[in-house]
Scaffold this motif. Structure first.
Motif, PDB file in Angstrom:
ATOM      1  N   MET A   1       6.862  30.024 -17.155  1.00 48.14           N
ATOM      2  CA  MET A   1       6.318  29.615 -15.846  1.00 48.14           C
ATOM      3  C   MET A   1       4.813  29.871 -15.831  1.00 48.14           C
ATOM      4  N   ASN A   2       4.010  28.839 -15.652  1.00 47.87           N
ATOM      5  CA  ASN A   2       2.558  28.995 -15.721  1.00 47.87           C
ATOM      6  C   ASN A   2       1.943  29.505 -14.427  1.00 47.87           C
ATOM      7  N   TYR A   3       2.319  28.852 -13.340  1.00 50.83           N
ATOM      8  CA  TYR A   3       1.641  29.118 -12.071  1.00 50.83           C
ATOM      9  C   TYR A   3       2.513  29.926 -11.113  1.00 50.83           C
ATOM     10  N   THR A   4       1.828  30.767 -10.324  1.00 49.30           N
ATOM     11  CA  THR A   4       2.489  31.389  -9.173  1.00 49.30           C
ATOM     12  C   THR A   4       1.714  30.959  -7.943  1.00 49.30           C
ATOM     13  N   LEU A   5       2.443  30.468  -6.960  1.00 44.40           N
ATOM     14  CA  LEU A   5       1.803  30.057  -5.713  1.00 44.40           C
ATOM     15  C   LEU A   5       2.224  31.033  -4.627  1.00 44.40           C
ATOM     16  N   LEU A   6       1.239  31.723  -4.039  1.00 47.95           N
ATOM     17  CA  LEU A   6       1.545  32.564  -2.885  1.00 47.95           C
ATOM     18  C   LEU A   6       1.511  31.650  -1.670  1.00 47.95           C
ATOM     19  N   GLY A   7       2.608  31.652  -0.920  1.00 50.93           N
ATOM     20  CA  GLY A   7       2.646  30.715   0.189  1.00 50.93           C
ATOM     21  C   GLY A   7       3.693  31.065   1.212  1.00 50.93           C
TER      22      GLY A   7
ATOM     23  N   ASN B   1      -7.518  36.583   3.406  1.00 56.43           N
ATOM     24  CA  ASN B   1      -6.190  36.863   3.966  1.00 56.43           C
ATOM     25  C   ASN B   1      -5.470  35.596   4.442  1.00 56.43           C
ATOM     26  N   LYS B   2      -5.614  34.540   3.670  1.00 56.46           N
ATOM     27  CA  LYS B   2      -4.955  33.285   4.031  1.00 56.46           C
ATOM     28  C   LYS B   2      -4.166  32.736   2.857  1.00 56.46           C
ATOM     29  N   LEU B   3      -3.174  31.934   3.204  1.00 60.01           N
ATOM     30  CA  LEU B   3      -2.365  31.218   2.211  1.00 60.01           C
ATOM     31  C   LEU B   3      -2.811  29.765   2.199  1.00 60.01           C
ATOM     32  N   PRO B   4      -2.715  29.069   1.094  1.00 56.36           N
ATOM     33  CA  PRO B   4      -2.150  29.441  -0.198  1.00 56.36           C
ATOM     34  C   PRO B   4      -3.160  30.110  -1.131  1.00 56.36           C
ATOM     35  N   VAL B   5      -2.583  30.783  -2.144  1.00 53.50           N
ATOM     36  CA  VAL B   5      -3.337  31.319  -3.271  1.00 53.50           C
ATOM     37  C   VAL B   5      -2.583  30.878  -4.520  1.00 53.50           C
ATOM     38  N   LEU B   6      -3.326  30.401  -5.504  1.00 54.89           N
ATOM     39  CA  LEU B   6      -2.685  30.029  -6.780  1.00 54.89           C
ATOM     40  C   LEU B   6      -3.097  31.045  -7.838  1.00 54.89           C
ATOM     41  N   ILE B   7      -2.112  31.513  -8.598  1.00 55.79           N
ATOM     42  CA  ILE B   7      -2.417  32.413  -9.704  1.00 55.79           C
ATOM     43  C   ILE B   7      -2.047  31.694 -11.007  1.00 55.79           C
ATOM     44  N   ASP B   8      -3.044  31.588 -11.865  1.00 59.68           N
ATOM     45  CA  ASP B   8      -2.850  30.935 -13.166  1.00 59.68           C
ATOM     46  C   ASP B   8      -3.301  31.933 -14.231  1.00 59.68           C
ATOM     47  N   GLY B   9      -2.338  32.690 -14.750  1.00 55.08           N
ATOM     48  CA  GLY B   9      -2.678  33.724 -15.737  1.00 55.08           C
ATOM     49  C   GLY B   9      -3.626  34.743 -15.123  1.00 55.08           C
ATOM     50  N   GLU B  10      -4.828  34.850 -15.697  1.00 56.06           N
ATOM     51  CA  GLU B  10      -5.815  35.824 -15.227  1.00 56.06           C
ATOM     52  C   GLU B  10      -6.589  35.321 -14.007  1.00 56.06           C
ATOM     53  N   LYS B  11      -6.424  34.041 -13.707  1.00 59.34           N
ATOM     54  CA  LYS B  11      -7.257  33.444 -12.643  1.00 59.34           C
ATOM     55  C   LYS B  11      -6.528  33.424 -11.301  1.00 59.34           C
ATOM     56  N   THR B  12      -7.273  33.797 -10.267  1.00 60.49           N
ATOM     57  CA  THR B  12      -6.748  33.710  -8.905  1.00 60.49           C
ATOM     58  C   THR B  12      -7.603  32.698  -8.154  1.00 60.49           C
ATOM     59  N   ILE B  13      -6.967  31.695  -7.588  1.00 55.98           N
ATOM     60  CA  ILE B  13      -7.729  30.629  -6.931  1.00 55.98           C
ATOM     61  C   ILE B  13      -7.381  30.619  -5.442  1.00 55.98           C
TER      62      ILE B  13
ATOM     63  N   ILE C   1      -7.997  24.980  -4.915  1.00 54.83           N
ATOM     64  CA  ILE C   1      -6.832  24.879  -5.809  1.00 54.83           C
ATOM     65  C   ILE C   1      -6.735  23.436  -6.331  1.00 54.83           C
ATOM     66  N   PHE C   2      -6.898  22.479  -5.410  1.00 55.94           N
ATOM     67  CA  PHE C   2      -6.863  21.076  -5.843  1.00 55.94           C
ATOM     68  C   PHE C   2      -7.964  20.806  -6.875  1.00 55.94           C
ATOM     69  N   ASN C   3      -9.178  21.265  -6.595  1.00 62.09           N
ATOM     70  CA  ASN C   3     -10.289  21.023  -7.534  1.00 62.09           C
ATOM     71  C   ASN C   3     -10.011  21.673  -8.888  1.00 62.09           C
ATOM     72  N   TYR C   4      -9.448  22.854  -8.844  1.00 62.28           N
ATOM     73  CA  TYR C   4      -9.122  23.577 -10.082  1.00 62.28           C
ATOM     74  C   TYR C   4      -8.099  22.777 -10.904  1.00 62.28           C
ATOM     75  N   LEU C   5      -7.039  22.334 -10.233  1.00 62.74           N
ATOM     76  CA  LEU C   5      -5.995  21.582 -10.956  1.00 62.74           C
ATOM     77  C   LEU C   5      -6.534  20.231 -11.426  1.00 62.74           C
ATOM     78  N   SER C   6      -7.394  19.649 -10.614  1.00 57.00           N
ATOM     79  CA  SER C   6      -7.974  18.360 -10.954  1.00 57.00           C
ATOM     80  C   SER C   6      -8.824  18.478 -12.228  1.00 57.00           C
ATOM     81  N   ASN C   7      -9.660  19.512 -12.293  1.00 63.45           N
ATOM     82  CA  ASN C   7     -10.483  19.729 -13.500  1.00 63.45           C
ATOM     83  C   ASN C   7      -9.604  20.006 -14.705  1.00 63.45           C
ATOM     84  N   LYS C   8      -8.623  20.863 -14.482  1.00 64.82           N
ATOM     85  CA  LYS C   8      -7.769  21.275 -15.595  1.00 64.82           C
ATOM     86  C   LYS C   8      -6.981  20.083 -16.169  1.00 64.82           C
ATOM     87  N   ASN C   9      -6.520  19.217 -15.281  1.00 67.05           N
ATOM     88  CA  ASN C   9      -5.689  18.081 -15.710  1.00 67.05           C
ATOM     89  C   ASN C   9      -6.492  16.798 -15.929  1.00 67.05           C
TER      90      ASN C   9
END
Ligand code: GSH
Length: 195
Positions: free
Chosen positions: A1-7, A49-61, A67-75
């Motif tokens: 499992m790559n991503y954890t989404l706090l939500g 102190n707001k949701l959502p938060v995305l955790i991708d390994g060492e990175k917290t977004i 989060i969208f921009n991060y995933l957009s760049n990554k993909n």
């Protein structure tokens, strides 16, 4: 499992990221910030102190847009145009006002007391819905390209707005039609707000 989404299962901001991640393996970690334990935990991860938060390994977004921009760049997704960015800003503006009104009402504030800030929030939403209408009319649920982060964001907003009875869509028939047309889009059923 790559991503954890706090939500949460209700937040429209979280839902648009859940729709975006539909089909990608991730763990949804539900955080209830209305309870002390969840609030302290969220604060320790996200200073805002707001949701959502995305955790991708060492990175917290932090923040759905980031989060969208991060995933957009990554993909390596195609970059949004300025017009598309403006639409997202408008959707987020309405979402922000709607969430604020909901939270104020839940906290016991009379939303009809004439408070200046409340009135600005109330006026902003229909104005934004009017602004979005010409774009919404161009959307075709049969075109898979039209189910994208913009429409996911709009769907999350409108569904939540109606569900929480923050306001009405009775003067926005095109938006009601949009909700009806896109109700079978990928991920919508899986992310619906539990009743
Ligand atoms: N700009 C943020 C807004 C997120 C937001 O407002 N989330 C709400 C849940 S719908 C929240 O966590 N509220 C907690 C609070 O305001 O204390 C984003 O796009 O992620």
């Amino acid at each position: 499992m790559n991503y954890t989404l706090l939500g949460s299962l209700t937040s429209p901001y979280v839902r648009k990221i859940r729709l975006l991640l539909h089909g990608t393996p991730y763990e949804l970690k539900v955080v209830n910030y209305m309870e002390e334990e969840g609030n302290d935990y969220l604060k320790s991860i996200n200073p805002v102190n707001k949701l959502p938060v995305l955790i991708d390994g060492e990175k917290t977004i932090l923040d759905s847009r980031v989060i969208f921009n991060y995933l957009s760049n990554k993909n390596k997704w195609i970059k949004l145009t300025i017009d598309e960015e403006n639409i997202l800003t408008a959707i987020d503006g309405a979402m922000d006002s709607a969430v604020n009104l909901f939270m104020l009402r839940r906290g016991g504030l009379d939303l009809n007391s004439g408070n200046g800030l409340v009135e600005r929030h109330k006026a902003r939403i229909p104005h934004i819905l009017d602004y979005l209408t010409p774009w919404v009319r161009t959307l075709d649920d049969k075109n898979p390209a039209h189910w994208n982060f913009l429409t996911m964001s709009l769907y999350s907003l409108l569904y939540w707005y109606d569900f929480r009875e923050v306001g009405s869509l009775k003067n926005h028939q095109d938006l009601k039609i949009f909700l009806e047309k896109f109700k079978n889009a990928p991920g919508v059923a899986e992310t619906t707000i539990p009743t």
